[in-house]
Each structure stands twice: as structure tokens, then as C-alpha cells.
Design a protein around this motif. Structure first.
Motif, mmCIF file in Angstrom:
data_model
loop_
_atom_site.group_PDB
_atom_site.id
_atom_site.type_symbol
_atom_site.label_atom_id
_atom_site.label_comp_id
_atom_site.label_asym_id
_atom_site.label_seq_id
_atom_site.Cartn_x
_atom_site.Cartn_y
_atom_site.Cartn_z
ATOM 1 N N ASP A 1 36.369 11.909 39.792
ATOM 2 C CA ASP A 1 36.611 11.467 41.170
ATOM 3 C C ASP A 1 37.284 12.580 41.967
ATOM 4 O OD1 ASP A 1 35.645 8.871 40.612
ATOM 5 O OD2 ASP A 1 37.643 8.165 40.049
ATOM 6 N N ARG A 2 38.280 13.197 41.356
ATOM 7 C CA ARG A 2 39.014 14.266 42.023
ATOM 8 C C ARG A 2 38.093 15.465 42.292
ATOM 9 N NH1 ARG A 2 44.280 14.218 41.850
ATOM 10 N NH2 ARG A 2 44.353 13.224 39.804
ATOM 11 N N ASP A 3 37.277 15.839 41.300
ATOM 12 C CA ASP A 3 36.345 16.962 41.468
ATOM 13 C C ASP A 3 35.350 16.690 42.590
ATOM 14 O OD1 ASP A 3 37.606 18.274 39.373
ATOM 15 O OD2 ASP A 3 36.054 17.783 37.909
ATOM 16 N N THR A 4 34.854 15.474 42.665
ATOM 17 C CA THR A 4 33.915 15.098 43.722
ATOM 18 C C THR A 4 34.580 15.206 45.088
ATOM 19 O OG1 THR A 4 32.692 13.641 42.247
ATOM 20 C CG2 THR A 4 32.463 13.228 44.607
ATOM 21 N N ALA A 5 35.819 14.763 45.188
ATOM 22 C CA ALA A 5 36.553 14.837 46.450
ATOM 23 C C ALA A 5 36.767 16.294 46.863
ATOM 24 C CB ALA A 5 37.885 14.106 46.330
ATOM 25 N N VAL A 6 37.111 17.155 45.913
ATOM 26 C CA VAL A 6 37.301 18.578 46.208
ATOM 27 C C VAL A 6 35.990 19.182 46.717
ATOM 28 C CG1 VAL A 6 37.729 20.846 45.160
ATOM 29 C CG2 VAL A 6 39.261 18.923 44.657
#
Length: 79
Positions: free
Chosen positions: A16-21
Motif C-alpha cells: 500500500d505504501r509503495d503504491t502511494a509513493v
């Protein structure tokens, strides 16, 4: 009657964090946000613990492009 217990906040995964970045980086390269705004939002994304914190950091960004996926290619049956 006793009130129902509230659901705990939904925690995010590294995916989720990687997608947001990636969404922030795309928005920056496409000119939707400034460098300063990207830095501020990246800080919020990298310190977020819940989905609501991620949603807040990504607010007002253009919607994700339909069909955007990440692919890992296999060579000789190996990844």
C-alpha cells in the motif's frame, strides 16, 4: 443498549505504501504537484500507519490510470 465497539483503523501494508509513493511520483512527474508538495506528502505517506492517513496524503491527486499494474517477468521459469 450499549454502543457497538468501533472497528480499529485498518493498517496499511508495504505494498500500500509503495503504491502511494508511486502515485505521488507520477503526479510530480506529470506536473500535478510541486516538488515541495511531493516532499510533504511523501513524508506523510512514509509515516502513515492507517489507510485513512494514506487517503489524506493522496487527496486531490488525479485518479490512477486504469490498467496500471506492476509485472515481474519470469526468465527460464525463474523469477
Amino acid at each position: 443498549m450499549a454502543p457497538l465497539p468501533e472497528d480499529p483503523p485498518s493498517l496499511i501494508s508495504e505494498d500500500d505504501r509503495d503504491t502511494a509513493v508511486r502515485r505521488l511520483q507520477d503526479a510530480y512527474t506529470e506536473g500535478h504537484i510541486s516538488h515541495e508538495e511531493m516532499d510533504e506528502r511523501l513524508d506523510r505517506v512514509l509515516t502513515a500507519a492507517t489507510h485513512s492517513e494514506l487517503v489524506s496524503a493522496l487527496a486531490s491527486l488525479p485518479a490512477e490510470k486504469a490498467g496500471t499494474t506492476s509485472t515481474i517477468a519470469a526468465v527460464s521459469g525463474r523469477i
